[in-house]
Design a protein around this motif. Sequence first.
Motif, PDB file in Angstrom:
ATOM      1  N   ILE A  86      -7.284  11.449  -6.637  1.00  0.00           N
ATOM      2  CA  ILE A  86      -7.074  10.677  -8.158  1.00  0.00           C
ATOM      3  C   ILE A  86      -5.686  10.222  -7.560  1.00  0.00           C
ATOM      4  O   ILE A  86      -4.654  11.515  -7.301  1.00  0.00           O
ATOM      5  CB  ILE A  86      -7.301  11.000  -9.184  1.00  0.00           C
ATOM      6  N   CYS A  87      -5.308   9.502  -8.243  1.00  0.00           N
ATOM      7  CA  CYS A  87      -3.562   9.358  -8.479  1.00  0.00           C
ATOM      8  C   CYS A  87      -2.777   9.314  -9.487  1.00  0.00           C
ATOM      9  O   CYS A  87      -3.630   8.548 -10.073  1.00  0.00           O
ATOM     10  CB  CYS A  87      -3.059   7.764  -7.336  1.00  0.00           C
ATOM     11  N   ILE A  88      -1.962  10.693 -10.082  1.00  0.00           N
ATOM     12  CA  ILE A  88      -1.806  10.308 -11.127  1.00  0.00           C
ATOM     13  C   ILE A  88      -0.295   9.936 -10.625  1.00  0.00           C
ATOM     14  O   ILE A  88       0.581  11.316 -10.686  1.00  0.00           O
ATOM     15  CB  ILE A  88      -1.466  12.089 -11.626  1.00  0.00           C
ATOM     16  N   ASP A  89       0.779  10.062 -12.217  1.00  0.00           N
ATOM     17  CA  ASP A  89       1.484   9.203 -12.331  1.00  0.00           C
ATOM     18  C   ASP A  89       2.724   8.967 -10.421  1.00  0.00           C
ATOM     19  O   ASP A  89       3.481   9.419 -10.297  1.00  0.00           O
ATOM     20  CB  ASP A  89       2.955  10.163 -12.561  1.00  0.00           C
ATOM     21  N   GLY A  90       2.165   8.265 -10.113  1.00  0.00           N
ATOM     22  CA  GLY A  90       1.589   8.416  -8.260  1.00  0.00           C
ATOM     23  C   GLY A  90       1.416   9.220  -7.743  1.00  0.00           C
ATOM     24  O   GLY A  90       1.918   9.393  -6.136  1.00  0.00           O
ATOM     25  N   ILE A  91       1.354  10.224  -7.598  1.00  0.00           N
ATOM     26  CA  ILE A  91       0.285  11.402  -6.961  1.00  0.00           C
ATOM     27  C   ILE A  91      -0.962  11.341  -6.807  1.00  0.00           C
ATOM     28  O   ILE A  91      -1.294  11.413  -7.377  1.00  0.00           O
ATOM     29  CB  ILE A  91       1.525  12.609  -7.882  1.00  0.00           C
ATOM     30  N   SER A  92      -0.371  11.606  -5.297  1.00  0.00           N
ATOM     31  CA  SER A  92      -2.633  12.156  -4.893  1.00  0.00           C
ATOM     32  C   SER A  92      -2.577  12.887  -4.789  1.00  0.00           C
ATOM     33  O   SER A  92      -2.016  13.959  -4.178  1.00  0.00           O
ATOM     34  CB  SER A  92      -2.163  11.822  -3.484  1.00  0.00           C
ATOM     35  N   LEU A  93      -4.010  13.425  -5.956  1.00  0.00           N
ATOM     36  CA  LEU A  93      -3.848  14.854  -6.057  1.00  0.00           C
ATOM     37  C   LEU A  93      -5.686  14.613  -5.928  1.00  0.00           C
ATOM     38  O   LEU A  93      -6.180  13.400  -5.835  1.00  0.00           O
ATOM     39  CB  LEU A  93      -3.700  15.084  -7.500  1.00  0.00           C
ATOM     40  N   MET A 128       4.054   2.093   3.006  1.00  0.00           N
ATOM     41  CA  MET A 128       3.603   2.718   3.484  1.00  0.00           C
ATOM     42  C   MET A 128       4.590   2.103   4.805  1.00  0.00           C
ATOM     43  O   MET A 128       4.118   1.125   4.915  1.00  0.00           O
ATOM     44  CB  MET A 128       1.990   3.459   3.981  1.00  0.00           C
ATOM     45  N   ALA A 129       4.934   2.590   5.625  1.00  0.00           N
ATOM     46  CA  ALA A 129       5.392   2.305   6.884  1.00  0.00           C
ATOM     47  C   ALA A 129       3.997   2.009   8.155  1.00  0.00           C
ATOM     48  O   ALA A 129       3.884   3.063   7.665  1.00  0.00           O
ATOM     49  CB  ALA A 129       5.896   2.942   7.620  1.00  0.00           C
ATOM     50  N   ALA A 130       3.516   0.560   8.348  1.00  0.00           N
ATOM     51  CA  ALA A 130       2.644   0.524   9.650  1.00  0.00           C
ATOM     52  C   ALA A 130       3.164   1.653  10.112  1.00  0.00           C
ATOM     53  O   ALA A 130       1.448   2.322  10.567  1.00  0.00           O
ATOM     54  CB  ALA A 130       2.838  -0.331  10.202  1.00  0.00           C
ATOM     55  N   GLY A 131       3.538   2.685  11.037  1.00  0.00           N
ATOM     56  CA  GLY A 131       3.712   3.773  12.213  1.00  0.00           C
ATOM     57  C   GLY A 131       3.613   5.584  11.012  1.00  0.00           C
ATOM     58  O   GLY A 131       3.210   6.059  11.712  1.00  0.00           O
ATOM     59  N   GLY A 132       3.566   5.329  10.079  1.00  0.00           N
ATOM     60  CA  GLY A 132       3.637   6.549   8.981  1.00  0.00           C
ATOM     61  C   GLY A 132       2.634   7.456   8.573  1.00  0.00           C
ATOM     62  O   GLY A 132       1.507   6.828   9.290  1.00  0.00           O
ATOM     63  N   ARG A 133       2.888   8.832   8.999  1.00  0.00           N
ATOM     64  CA  ARG A 133       1.148   9.429   8.864  1.00  0.00           C
ATOM     65  C   ARG A 133       1.234   9.096   6.809  1.00  0.00           C
ATOM     66  O   ARG A 133       1.679   8.998   6.142  1.00  0.00           O
ATOM     67  CB  ARG A 133       1.789  10.560   8.916  1.00  0.00           C
ATOM     68  N   PHE A 134      -0.467   8.916   7.190  1.00  0.00           N
ATOM     69  CA  PHE A 134      -1.251   8.862   6.324  1.00  0.00           C
ATOM     70  C   PHE A 134      -1.701   9.809   5.709  1.00  0.00           C
ATOM     71  O   PHE A 134      -2.589  10.919   5.507  1.00  0.00           O
ATOM     72  CB  PHE A 134      -2.585   8.144   6.566  1.00  0.00           C
ATOM     73  N   GLY A 135      -0.369  10.932   5.165  1.00  0.00           N
ATOM     74  CA  GLY A 135      -1.050  12.346   3.818  1.00  0.00           C
ATOM     75  C   GLY A 135      -1.471  12.129   2.655  1.00  0.00           C
ATOM     76  O   GLY A 135      -2.196  13.170   2.251  1.00  0.00           O
ATOM     77  N   GLY A 136      -1.457  11.184   2.172  1.00  0.00           N
ATOM     78  CA  GLY A 136      -2.345  11.401   0.361  1.00  0.00           C
ATOM     79  C   GLY A 136      -3.755  10.301   0.846  1.00  0.00           C
ATOM     80  O   GLY A 136      -4.457  10.445   1.652  1.00  0.00           O
ATOM     81  N   HIS A 137      -4.088   9.692   0.124  1.00  0.00           N
ATOM     82  CA  HIS A 137      -4.851   8.472   0.171  1.00  0.00           C
ATOM     83  C   HIS A 137      -4.404   7.279  -0.221  1.00  0.00           C
ATOM     84  O   HIS A 137      -3.748   7.051  -0.418  1.00  0.00           O
ATOM     85  CB  HIS A 137      -5.910   9.073  -0.839  1.00  0.00           C
ATOM     86  N   MET A 190       0.797  -1.542   0.076  1.00  0.00           N
ATOM     87  CA  MET A 190       0.205  -0.156   0.390  1.00  0.00           C
ATOM     88  C   MET A 190       1.417   1.306  -0.604  1.00  0.00           C
ATOM     89  O   MET A 190       1.935   1.073   1.516  1.00  0.00           O
ATOM     90  CB  MET A 190      -1.390   0.105   1.449  1.00  0.00           C
ATOM     91  N   PHE A 191       0.544   2.681  -0.573  1.00  0.00           N
ATOM     92  CA  PHE A 191       0.928   3.545  -1.020  1.00  0.00           C
ATOM     93  C   PHE A 191      -0.092   4.830  -0.715  1.00  0.00           C
ATOM     94  O   PHE A 191      -0.816   4.521  -0.379  1.00  0.00           O
ATOM     95  CB  PHE A 191       1.818   3.626  -2.225  1.00  0.00           C
ATOM     96  N   THR A 192       0.767   5.421  -0.350  1.00  0.00           N
ATOM     97  CA  THR A 192       0.077   7.037   0.108  1.00  0.00           C
ATOM     98  C   THR A 192      -0.230   7.701  -1.191  1.00  0.00           C
ATOM     99  O   THR A 192      -1.192   8.940  -1.049  1.00  0.00           O
ATOM    100  CB  THR A 192       0.137   7.795   1.322  1.00  0.00           C
ATOM    101  N   GLY A 193       0.883   8.104  -2.417  1.00  0.00           N
ATOM    102  CA  GLY A 193       0.604   9.629  -3.222  1.00  0.00           C
ATOM    103  C   GLY A 193       1.878   9.977  -2.541  1.00  0.00           C
ATOM    104  O   GLY A 193       1.518  11.254  -3.640  1.00  0.00           O
ATOM    105  N   ILE A 194       2.603  10.277  -1.452  1.00  0.00           N
ATOM    106  CA  ILE A 194       2.698  10.933  -1.516  1.00  0.00           C
ATOM    107  C   ILE A 194       4.397  10.943  -2.023  1.00  0.00           C
ATOM    108  O   ILE A 194       5.346  10.168  -1.702  1.00  0.00           O
ATOM    109  CB  ILE A 194       3.267  11.110   0.437  1.00  0.00           C
ATOM    110  N   ILE A 195       5.199  12.052  -2.693  1.00  0.00           N
ATOM    111  CA  ILE A 195       5.992  11.594  -3.530  1.00  0.00           C
ATOM    112  C   ILE A 195       6.844  11.683  -2.898  1.00  0.00           C
ATOM    113  O   ILE A 195       7.581  12.369  -2.334  1.00  0.00           O
ATOM    114  CB  ILE A 195       6.358  12.090  -4.673  1.00  0.00           C
ATOM    115  N   GLU A 196       8.473  10.672  -1.956  1.00  0.00           N
ATOM    116  CA  GLU A 196       9.698  10.748  -1.302  1.00  0.00           C
ATOM    117  C   GLU A 196      10.572  11.611  -2.100  1.00  0.00           C
ATOM    118  O   GLU A 196      11.514  11.981  -2.041  1.00  0.00           O
ATOM    119  CB  GLU A 196       9.810   9.614  -0.832  1.00  0.00           C
ATOM    120  N   GLU A 197      10.552  11.125  -3.991  1.00  0.00           N
ATOM    121  CA  GLU A 197      11.558  12.143  -4.460  1.00  0.00           C
ATOM    122  C   GLU A 197      11.577  11.290  -5.572  1.00  0.00           C
ATOM    123  O   GLU A 197      10.937  10.965  -6.020  1.00  0.00           O
ATOM    124  CB  GLU A 197      13.431  10.816  -3.840  1.00  0.00           C
TER     125      GLU A 197
END
Length: 218
Positions: free
Chosen positions: A138-145, A87-96, A1-8
């Motif tokens: 919506i997720c566009i190229d991995g970006i939560s928007l 996503m890490a289990a203890g991470g913040r869910f900043g996107g969707h 699972m991912f959140t759509g918050i790009i790391e780099e």
Amino acid sequence: MFTGIIEEKGKIRKVLSGKESGSVEIKASVVLEGTKIGDSIAVNGVCLTVTSLKADGFTADVMPETLRRTNLGKLSIGAEVNLERAMAAGGRFGGHIVSGHIDGTGVIKSLKPEGNAVWVSINAAPDILHLIVEKGSICIDGISLTVAYVDDKEFRVSIIPHTGSETTLLAKKAGDIVNLENDIVGKYIEKLIKPYSSTQEPEKKSGLTMEMLSEYGF
């Protein structure tokens, strides 16, 4: 699972595509921290499994079907891609909630500045647009928007400066192809209520009703 918050933003070093197998090699740094072979990294929103690691990059296997159905097979050497670790289990869910399973691609129609933001309009197929709602995700190229507008031919998002600088989206131009993933919650709801939206008798009934969805806030 991912959140759509790009790391780099990473860079494509190599893309190999054959009849039965493919792979992609990507230069990266941030997403390598704590990453092991077998871990998942979203590349432009596509969930890939790391098969080898270097000090400054990683390699992942890619099915030919993935190369055909996403924009990964269309990227040239040196092209930038959005990267996010699972996503890490203890991470913040900043996107969707983002699964990394692409529903289809869209084509950028235009990019128009407005104040400190940029409107990005994207044409997409009816089956993609059907599940997009205004003010939904919506997720566009991995970006939560957040969707700001949608009709039967296109949808639009507004990109703030931070998102523009931290992702690849504003480096694109009209005609470029982007990966799209619909909100997974909407997909499950549609799947569950679809038998009841037809005039035909459903093959199988469940306990889900429109009244139940309304009661729980849908």
